[in-house]
Structures are given as structure tokens and as C-alpha cells.
Design an enzyme around this catalytic site. Structure first.
Site, PDB file in Angstrom:
ATOM      1  N   HIS A  21      37.339  45.428  38.859  1.00  0.00           N
ATOM      2  CA  HIS A  21      37.060  44.080  38.347  1.00  0.00           C
ATOM      3  C   HIS A  21      38.084  43.664  37.292  1.00  0.00           C
ATOM      4  O   HIS A  21      38.676  42.579  37.375  1.00  0.00           O
ATOM      5  CB  HIS A  21      35.651  44.049  37.752  1.00  0.00           C
ATOM      6  CG  HIS A  21      35.245  42.715  37.219  1.00  0.00           C
ATOM      7  ND1 HIS A  21      34.561  41.784  37.967  1.00  0.00           N
ATOM      8  CD2 HIS A  21      35.429  42.138  35.986  1.00  0.00           C
ATOM      9  CE1 HIS A  21      34.350  40.702  37.240  1.00  0.00           C
ATOM     10  NE2 HIS A  21      34.859  40.893  36.026  1.00  0.00           N
ATOM     11  N   GLU A  22      38.281  44.531  36.313  1.00  0.00           N
ATOM     12  CA  GLU A  22      39.205  44.181  35.227  1.00  0.00           C
ATOM     13  C   GLU A  22      40.653  44.154  35.702  1.00  0.00           C
ATOM     14  O   GLU A  22      41.451  43.360  35.210  1.00  0.00           O
ATOM     15  CB  GLU A  22      39.039  45.161  34.061  1.00  0.00           C
ATOM     16  CG  GLU A  22      37.655  45.168  33.428  1.00  0.00           C
ATOM     17  CD  GLU A  22      37.207  43.802  32.945  1.00  0.00           C
ATOM     18  OE1 GLU A  22      38.092  42.961  32.631  1.00  0.00           O
ATOM     19  OE2 GLU A  22      35.996  43.568  32.884  1.00  0.00           O
ATOM     20  N   HIS A  25      41.500  40.734  36.981  1.00  0.00           N
ATOM     21  CA  HIS A  25      41.896  39.826  35.895  1.00  0.00           C
ATOM     22  C   HIS A  25      43.319  40.126  35.435  1.00  0.00           C
ATOM     23  O   HIS A  25      44.144  39.214  35.263  1.00  0.00           O
ATOM     24  CB  HIS A  25      40.949  39.997  34.689  1.00  0.00           C
ATOM     25  CG  HIS A  25      39.559  39.497  34.916  1.00  0.00           C
ATOM     26  ND1 HIS A  25      39.284  38.245  35.413  1.00  0.00           N
ATOM     27  CD2 HIS A  25      38.347  40.085  34.680  1.00  0.00           C
ATOM     28  CE1 HIS A  25      37.971  38.070  35.480  1.00  0.00           C
ATOM     29  NE2 HIS A  25      37.378  39.187  35.053  1.00  0.00           N
TER      30      HIS A  25
END
Length: 464
Positions: A21-22, A25
Site C-alpha cells: 500500500h505505502e 503512494h
């Protein structure tokens, strides 16, 4: 040992999902020219730190491993030193609204892409699943009304008067196809094979209630895996089963003349016949004292006992049952695996959104929310079942994480995306004052959801 497996499986699951997820980003932020100051897995005190000499990003593993974050260069950062003029172009807040939108959306998108890849791996490597053979349905269920007698193998499904038939390869495949039709309240046509050939059965899902879809809807439809062997695994001393002469290894063929090959249906029949004589057709096992394979008829009377789950008085015979259902190896090619992975991810994401919407309007129970305790429990169970089960579980949680973060709740990614949509439409940035108000409201929502999920976890543990 089981607790250790659960903790390790949970740590691996959370670690993988947070990193993916990170990193979504981070990667898109770098592509958009934003300087990333820190990439942290976990919160709190840093346990390990490393600064990239190329990008200047500080990579951190922190003490509390229940999440993570990507910190970007931003002029709005409170308490931070002024940004040097030569770095202003790399600040997040200086980027166009659509670049900021892409950076924030990249985290949930990365979770969906991970789920597609994981499902594709499961489909490509193959998995053993129960075959789509149906047991004799309970009376007045949609399956019984459609004409199923039990023993049929469902091979295809299509919408009534529309579309082409889709092949059904396994029980899991059948469940997902019927789940989609049940949500849309459609009538479908199931093609099934038996000893007499292939026949079509019309299944009406229009009258299925929200609670029926909310719970184990396959049971509500009258579908249970069949075609296998229902055997006695053990007998309780002094029970009706022992008095009638049942022993471990006996195979139950029929009850009151009704063929039985599924434990769920058999137990439901016994529960509803407390105090009434039942005639069982039994194929004797090697421990019965006679010739193995011999067919006997046994009469017994289920004893009236209190069911702890429902609090009602039900019939019980005191026998432990085991069902061995026919299985099938399901395997797909690389391209088809990716297509199926994408479709399964889409179906699960839509199902999650619909279920959350129904919980908000009161059409579905809040008991469907789960927290870290339940996730850890299922992580351990799936890990013990093997790689395919654990990868499928990981994909499911990854989808849930992606959907959760896209909800339009301030504090979550979806809340920021909502701000950017408002900015794109109006041409004005949402003021700091309103953002602070929404942030507090969003934080309250997250705390409330977390509290409900934790309560549900504890309720499942202590069964109240």
C-alpha cells in the site's frame, strides 16, 4: 504452536499489505516529482533506519507494526522548517490536483493489483476444491423448488433469457457466480449433469432477503456440497447412536428413505425430529462386528437437548460425523488466470462496498465487521491449510484494505480524494478550517468502526 503460527501469519500478512500500500503512494509520488522524506513501516520508535543516498528518503521500520506511512515534502507541514527555494517544485502541495489525486489513489490501487496477482497465482498453480455436486436440498428451499434432487453436478450458469452460459468448475466457482446473481435478485438457469444426462434448472433469486445474502446464502438456497460419503467418526457413550448400534466407520446412506451425503442437511433433519423415530440406512464399517459393506436399517430416536447457539430444544443422536466430498483440481492458463484474478478482485470489491452500504442503512448487521483478532485467527487457519489458502486470504484482506481506504471518510485516502474532486470541480482548495472539522468527524468514525470491530472480535472469542 497454533498461537505462534497465527502471530507469524498475521505479521506476514500485515507486513506485506502495508508495504504494498505505502509503496504505491511512494512510487507514484516519485513519478510525479515529489520528494519523499520518509517511508515508514509501523509507527512509534524507529527500530531500523536507512537513508537512501540517491533520493534522500529515510526508510524506517518502527516498533508498532500496525500500519505505515509515506511522508512527503509539503509546505503545509506544521512546525517544519521553511522549504529551500530549490526544492519547492518537489513539494506535494505544489503539484496539480490530478497528480495529488493519483498519488493518494495509488495506495488502494496497489492493494487491488496485489489481489489480482495473488488470485492469478492461485488459479495458475492450481487448487483442490470441492466439486460442484449438490446434496439433496431441504424442502421448500429455492434449490428444491428448482427441481434438484441431489447428486447433480452443476456445470454451467447463465442469466435467464440473457447472455451466454458460464462454466462452473468447482463449488467455490458456483458460490461466487450465485452470489453475484443473488445481489442483483435475478433468475438464473443452472445446467447440471446426472446419470440421465444434462438438464436445465431455473433458480429464482428475486425473493432472497438481505439477511439471506448477508449470512451463508448457499444454505438459504438449499445448496450443500454432496456426492460424497457421510460417515460416523465417533459415538458418545449413552447416546441414541450408541444404543442403536452405530459405531465409528459406519456410512450413513439414507434417513427415512431420503438419501443423505451431507452432514449439514443430516444434522438439520435430526434436529427437527426430536423424540421421533428415525430409520437410518447404514453401510457397516469394519468396526461394526459384521461384514464390512453390509447394508443395515437402524431405528433410533433423537434425544431432546438444548442447543447452546440458539437456546432452543433440538434433537441429537450423539454421533460425530465426517463428510468426504468429491474434489477437483482447478488450474488455469496464465492469461485466463490474470483475467479471473481481476474479475474475482472486482467482484469482491463490489461485494464489500455493497455490504458496507447495507450496514450503514441498517440492512445488514454490524457483526460483519472484523478486527485484528479475527484477521489473525483466519491468517493462522489459512496458513495451516497451505499456500493457496493463505494467498487467497491475503488477497481478500488486501481488497478489504483497498476498499476501506477509498471510503470518503476524512483521515483515510478516500477523504483526501474527495477534497481533490471538490477542488477540481470548484477550482478552490477546501479550506483548512473545514478540513479540520471533517478530519475530527472522520477520526470519530474510524474510532467507532474500530470499537465495533474489536467488540465483534471479542464476541466471537467468548461466544456471546
Amino acid at each position: 504452536m497454533n498461537l505462534l503460527i497465527e502471530l507469524l501469519a498475521f505479521a506476514v500478512a500485515i507486513g506485506v499489505l502495508v508495504v504494498v500500500h505505502e509503496y504505491g503512494h511512494y512510487r507514484v509520488a516519485r513519478w510525479c516529482g515529489v520528494k519523499v522524506l520518509r517511508f515508514s513501516i509501523g509507527f512509534g520508535k524507529p527500530l531500523f533506519q536507512w537513508v537512501s543516498p540517491k533520493t534522500g528518503t529515510e526508510w524506517t521500520i518502527a516498533a508498532l507494526p500496525l500500519g505505515g506511512y509515506v511522508k512527503m515534502l509539503d509546505e503545509r507541514e506544521t512546525g517544519a522548517a521553511p522549504i529551500p527555494a530549490e526544492l519547492l517544485s518537489q513539494a506535494f502541495n505544489r503539484k496539480s490536483v490530478w497528480r495529488r489525486f493519483a498519488i493518494v489513489a495509488a495506495g488502494p490501487v496497489a492493494n487491488f493489483l496485489l489481489a489480482i496477482v495473488l488470485f492469478a497465482l492461485v488459479f495458475a498453480t492450481g487448487v483442490t476444491e470441492p466439486a460442484a455436486v449438490v446434496a439433496a436440498p431441504a424442502p421448500n428451499t429455492p434449490a428444491a423448488q428448482a427441481g434438484f434432487d441431489g447428486g447433480e453436478t452443476i456445470v454451467a450458469v447463465r442469466a435467464e433469457n440473457a447472455g451466454e452460459s458460464e462454466p462452473v468448475r468447482s463449488w467455490s466457482d458456483l458460490r461466487w457466480k450465485l452470489l453475484g446473481a443473488a445481489f442483483d435478485h435475478k433468475r438464473v438457469v443452472l445446467s447440471a449433469k446426472d446419470a440421465h444426462g444434462t438438464s436445465d434448472f431455473q433458480l429464482d433469486l428475486r425473493g432472497l432477503g438481505e439477511k439471506d445474502v448477508d449470512d451463508d446464502f448457499m444454505s438459504h438456497l438449499g445448496f450443500e456440497p454432496g456426492g460424497g460419503k457421510l460417515t460416523v467418526a465417533g459415538v458418545q457413550p449413552g447416546s441414541a447412536a450408541q444404543k442403536a448400534g452405530l459405531v465409528a466407520g459406519d456410512r450413513l446412506r439414507a434417513v427415512d428413505g431420503i438419501p443423505t451425503d451431507n452432514a449439514t442437511a443430516f444434522i438439520a433433519y435430526v434436529k427437527s425430529h426430536a423424540g421421533k423415530p428415525l430409520t437410518l440406512q447404514v453401510e457397516r464399517g469394519a468396526q461394526a462386528g459384521g461384514a464390512a459393506g453390509k447394508l443395515d436399517e437402524i431405528t433410533l430416536v433423537p434425544q431432546l437437548q438444548r442447543d447452546e447457539a440458539s437456546g432452543q430444544q433440538v434433537g441429537r443422536i450423539g454421533a460425530e460425523l465426517a463428510t468426504q466430498v468429491p474434489s477437483i483440481d482447478v488450474r488455469y492458463g496464465p492469461v485466463e488466470s490474470l483475467q479471473l484474478g481481476a474479475r474475482r478482485t472486482w467482484d469482491l470489491a463490489v461485494y464489500s462496498v455493497r455490504m458496507f452500504g447495507r450496514m450503514i442503512v441498517g440492512e445488514a448487521s454490524l457483526k460483519n465487521l472484523s478486527g485484528p483478532v479475527t484477521i489473525a485467527d483466519y491468517a493462522g487457519k489459512s496458513a495451516r491449510l497451505g499456500p493457496s489458502a493463505f494467498l487467497s486470504f491475503l488477497a481478500l484482506v488486501s481488497i478489504s484494505l483497498g476498499v476501506l481506504n477509498l471510503l470518503p471518510i476524512p483521515v483515510l485516502d478516500g477523504g483526501h480524494l474527495l477534497y481533490y474532486l471538490v477542488e477540481a470541480v470548484t477550482g478552490k482548495v477546501v479550506s483548512d478550517r473545514w478540513q479540520l472539522v471533517f478530519q475530527r468527524a472522520g477520526l470519530a468514525c474510524i474510532v467507532a468502526l474500530s470499537a465495533i470491530a474489536l467488540f465483534n472480535d471479542l464476541a466471537r472469542l467468548i461466544h456471546f
